[in-house]
Design an enzyme around this catalytic site. Structure first.
Site, PDB file in Angstrom:
ATOM      1  N   CYS A 111     -42.092  16.397 -19.648  1.00 18.56           N
ATOM      2  CA  CYS A 111     -42.951  16.698 -18.510  1.00 18.56           C
ATOM      3  C   CYS A 111     -42.528  16.188 -17.450  1.00 18.56           C
ATOM      4  CB  CYS A 111     -44.174  15.952 -18.735  1.00 18.56           C
ATOM      5  SG  CYS A 111     -44.962  16.662 -20.602  1.00 18.56           S
ATOM      6  N   HIS A 249     -48.551  13.452 -12.951  1.00 19.15           N
ATOM      7  CA  HIS A 249     -48.559  14.504 -13.795  1.00 19.15           C
ATOM      8  C   HIS A 249     -49.793  14.601 -14.711  1.00 19.15           C
ATOM      9  CE1 HIS A 249     -47.222  16.343 -17.366  1.00 19.15           C
ATOM     10  NE2 HIS A 249     -47.578  15.558 -18.229  1.00 19.15           N
ATOM     11  N   ASN A 279     -52.380  20.748 -19.215  1.00 21.45           N
ATOM     12  CA  ASN A 279     -51.136  20.060 -18.822  1.00 21.45           C
ATOM     13  C   ASN A 279     -50.160  21.062 -19.133  1.00 21.45           C
ATOM     14  OD1 ASN A 279     -48.832  18.769 -19.206  1.00 21.45           O
ATOM     15  ND2 ASN A 279     -49.471  17.425 -20.975  1.00 21.45           N
TER      16      ASN A 279
HETATM   17  N1  ACO Z   1     -61.518  19.038 -30.960  1.00 24.78           N
HETATM   18  C1  ACO Z   1     -62.586  18.153 -31.515  1.00 24.78           C
HETATM   19  N2  ACO Z   1     -62.180  17.190 -32.020  1.00 24.78           N
HETATM   20  C2  ACO Z   1     -60.782  16.861 -31.992  1.00 24.78           C
HETATM   21  C3  ACO Z   1     -59.786  17.556 -31.198  1.00 24.78           C
HETATM   22  C4  ACO Z   1     -60.300  18.837 -30.623  1.00 24.78           C
HETATM   23  N3  ACO Z   1     -59.500  19.515 -29.823  1.00 24.78           N
HETATM   24  N4  ACO Z   1     -58.498  17.023 -31.094  1.00 24.78           N
HETATM   25  C5  ACO Z   1     -58.679  15.906 -31.914  1.00 24.78           C
HETATM   26  N5  ACO Z   1     -59.939  15.829 -32.351  1.00 24.78           N
HETATM   27  C6  ACO Z   1     -60.570  14.861 -33.153  1.00 24.78           C
HETATM   28  C7  ACO Z   1     -59.502  14.057 -34.106  1.00 24.78           C
HETATM   29  O1  ACO Z   1     -59.451  14.905 -35.463  1.00 24.78           O
HETATM   30  C8  ACO Z   1     -60.271  12.732 -34.421  1.00 24.78           C
HETATM   31  O2  ACO Z   1     -61.188  12.819 -35.288  1.00 24.78           O
HETATM   32  P1  ACO Z   1     -61.203  11.523 -36.354  1.00 24.78           P
HETATM   33  O3  ACO Z   1     -61.860  10.486 -35.501  1.00 24.78           O
HETATM   34  O4  ACO Z   1     -62.249  12.167 -37.302  1.00 24.78           O
HETATM   35  O5  ACO Z   1     -60.158  11.515 -36.828  1.00 24.78           O
HETATM   36  C9  ACO Z   1     -60.914  12.533 -33.042  1.00 24.78           C
HETATM   37  O6  ACO Z   1     -60.984  13.820 -32.463  1.00 24.78           O
HETATM   38  C10 ACO Z   1     -59.799  11.697 -32.021  1.00 24.78           C
HETATM   39  O7  ACO Z   1     -60.666  11.125 -31.489  1.00 24.78           O
HETATM   40  P2  ACO Z   1     -60.064  10.173 -30.055  1.00 24.78           P
HETATM   41  O8  ACO Z   1     -59.096   9.231 -30.716  1.00 24.78           O
HETATM   42  O9  ACO Z   1     -61.360   9.148 -29.603  1.00 24.78           O
HETATM   43  O10 ACO Z   1     -59.632  10.938 -29.104  1.00 24.78           O
HETATM   44  P3  ACO Z   1     -59.248  10.662 -27.828  1.00 24.78           P
HETATM   45  O11 ACO Z   1     -60.269  10.121 -26.769  1.00 24.78           O
HETATM   46  O12 ACO Z   1     -57.931   9.614 -27.853  1.00 24.78           O
HETATM   47  O13 ACO Z   1     -58.295  11.833 -27.059  1.00 24.78           O
HETATM   48  C11 ACO Z   1     -56.458  12.904 -26.705  1.00 24.78           C
HETATM   49  C12 ACO Z   1     -57.226  12.514 -27.809  1.00 24.78           C
HETATM   50  C13 ACO Z   1     -56.965  13.979 -25.655  1.00 24.78           C
HETATM   51  C14 ACO Z   1     -54.965  13.626 -27.419  1.00 24.78           C
HETATM   52  C15 ACO Z   1     -55.923  11.699 -25.780  1.00 24.78           C
HETATM   53  O14 ACO Z   1     -55.491  10.607 -26.951  1.00 24.78           O
HETATM   54  C16 ACO Z   1     -54.750  12.023 -25.148  1.00 24.78           C
HETATM   55  O15 ACO Z   1     -55.107  12.348 -23.867  1.00 24.78           O
HETATM   56  N6  ACO Z   1     -53.594  11.415 -25.084  1.00 24.78           N
HETATM   57  C17 ACO Z   1     -52.553  11.613 -24.422  1.00 24.78           C
HETATM   58  C18 ACO Z   1     -51.985  12.848 -23.842  1.00 24.78           C
HETATM   59  C19 ACO Z   1     -51.010  13.416 -24.375  1.00 24.78           C
HETATM   60  O16 ACO Z   1     -50.546  12.951 -25.322  1.00 24.78           O
HETATM   61  N7  ACO Z   1     -50.727  14.569 -23.794  1.00 24.78           N
HETATM   62  C20 ACO Z   1     -49.667  15.379 -23.855  1.00 24.78           C
HETATM   63  C21 ACO Z   1     -48.544  14.539 -23.824  1.00 24.78           C
HETATM   64  S1  ACO Z   1     -47.172  15.629 -23.397  1.00 24.78           S
HETATM   65  C22 ACO Z   1     -46.882  15.055 -21.908  1.00 24.78           C
HETATM   66  O17 ACO Z   1     -47.600  15.490 -20.997  1.00 24.78           O
HETATM   67  C23 ACO Z   1     -45.825  14.076 -21.567  1.00 24.78           C
END
Ligand code: ACO
Length: 374
Positions: A111, A249, A279
């Site tokens: 990214c 980003h 993203n």
């Molecule tokens: N819809 C519904 N539920 C979902 C989805 C979805 N699309 N995706 C995950 N879930 C569920 C999971 O299964 C999990 O369920 P569980 O608790 O029963 O196991 C739960 O939601 C996860 O919830 P949280 O951990 O509270 O989610 P969080 O608030 O951390 O958000 C996210 C997740 C959006 C991925 C966040 O961690 C994030 O933004 N991370 C960093 C972003 C990232 O990695 N971007 C890409 C990187 S690439 C780059 O740009 C370099």
């Protein structure tokens, strides 16, 4: 002393829009979950290759700078979604532009590829190695996405933008940069099978598996972007108050809000596109920069902070001083061909080639654009 000013800019956004409601038709997810966790409402899906998007963006950036393809010394293609590894993608843009004098480099730091490209081009201009450089940030993720994995499928979008850099004796362009890589966490973001538009034979198209630990990436991204932002400001003898605009980003609205808070910059100064484009990996920063110009948020002489992170986990913070000109010198008539499908139809086409575990069936043909992207 020579600097490298940004003298041209242009974006190319594919027109087809994929909404959160569209994603809910095939994933167990909801508009409420996606919006509240990421800030994203919609993203774009491209009907053309990454090279075609890059070519349109580059032609617009060149016209904006008042240059022609003959003037280009170097093309840096920043991104990870290459249709092929050999030949590289920058050479595809080069031939489409007719930039026969140029050298062409693909640069992959995930990214951060555009931001690293900006730093690389600046260094090369400052040493006198090249003069006129196109730096592209592009991503075509929809064709490689594992659409059965809701953890990642809702987060990404396609797009492209480019800038032109030229030497100047005025103190403009990149004034400072902090580049780094949190390699201990490199396993938290791994895409296996990315970048294979090998049609037919035994290699299948779009066969990706995403190893993705969102929580780890989230924490490390906030820390790396905030810390490098503070460092680059310090190295340039500035504080957060000296920043006029932040173009970060855009992987998640909550990440951006946390970085702004730690860096001490109010959200009013932050350019946001995450809600409408998701993203776009390497395309995110340049598209946001071009839209900031279009919206009049870039003013003559303003100071722009660019924090970014990506797989690796690479990270950086750049400080740019804009020049006097904020309007294009010229316009390009390059356009994408018309799009005849909806975003959901295109996604369903890719899904049709994938089995329920996100693995595509071996030997299936690459998408139609593969032949036109040479
Ligand atoms: N819809 C519904 N539920 C979902 C989805 C979805 N699309 N995706 C995950 N879930 C569920 C999971 O299964 C999990 O369920 P569980 O608790 O029963 O196991 C739960 O939601 C996860 O919830 P949280 O951990 O509270 O989610 P969080 O608030 O951390 O958000 C996210 C997740 C959006 C991925 C966040 O961690 C994030 O933004 N991370 C960093 C972003 C990232 O990695 N971007 C890409 C990187 S690439 C780059 O740009 C370099």
């Amino acid at each position: 002393m020579t600097f490298a000013a940004i003298t041209g800019w242009g974006k190319c956004m594919p027109p087809a829009v994929l909404s959160n409601a569209d994603l809910s038709t095939f994933l167990e997810t909801s508009d409420e979950w996606i919006t509240s966790r990421t800030g994203m409402r919609e993203r774009r899906v491209s009907h053309v290759s990454a090279i075609e998007m890059s070519t349109v963006a580059s032609a617009r950036a060149l016209a904006c700078a008042g240059l022609t393809a003959d003037d280009v010394d170097l093309i840096i293609y920043g991104g990870v979604s290459n249709d092929e590894l050999v030949p590289n993608s920058a050479s595809g843009v080069q031939v489409a532009l007719g930039a026969t004098r140029a050298a062409s480099i693909d640069l992959n730091t995930a990214c951060t590829s555009f931001a690293y490209g900006l730093a690389t081009a600046t260094a090369m201009i400052r040493t006198g190695m090249v003069r006129n450089v196109i730096v592209i940030g592009v991503e075509l993720i929809s064709r490689y996405m594992d659409w059965s994995n809701r953890n990642v499928a809702v987060l990404f979008g396609d797009g492209a933008a480019a800038v032109v850099l030229q030497p100047t004796e005025r103190e403009e362009g990149l004034l400072g940069s902090v580049l780094g890589c949190d390699a201990e966490a490199r396993a938290s973001l791994r895409v296996r099978g990315f970048g294979c538009v090998y049609s037919g034979r035994d290699i299948s198209f779009g066969d990706t598996i995403w190893d993705f630990d969102g929580a780890v990436i989230f924490k490390r991204a906030v820390h790396a972007m905030a810390e490098s932002s503070v460092r680059v400001l310090k190295e340039c003898g500035m504080t957060a108050d000296d920043v006029d605009l932040v173009v970060p980003h855009q992987a998640n609205l909550r990440i951006i809000e946390s970085v702004a808070k730690y860096a001490g910059v109010p959200m009013e100064k932050v350019m946001l596109t995450v809600q409408k484009y998701g993203n776009m990996s390497a395309a995110t920063v340049p598209v946001a920069l071009v839209e900031a110009l279009e919206e009049g948020r870039v003013t003559p002489g303003c100071r722009i902070l660019i924090p970014a992170f990506g797989g690796g986990l690479t990270y950086c913070a750049l400080l740019v001083r804009w020049g006097e000109r904020i309007t294009p010198l010229g316009l390009s008539d390059r356009e994408l061909p018309p799009c005849t499908q909806t975003a959901l139809e295109m996604v369903n086409e890719v899904r049709g080639r994938q089995d329920p575990h996100g693995r595509s069936s071996a030997g299936l043909m690459a998408p139609r654009f593969a032949e036109s992207s040479r």
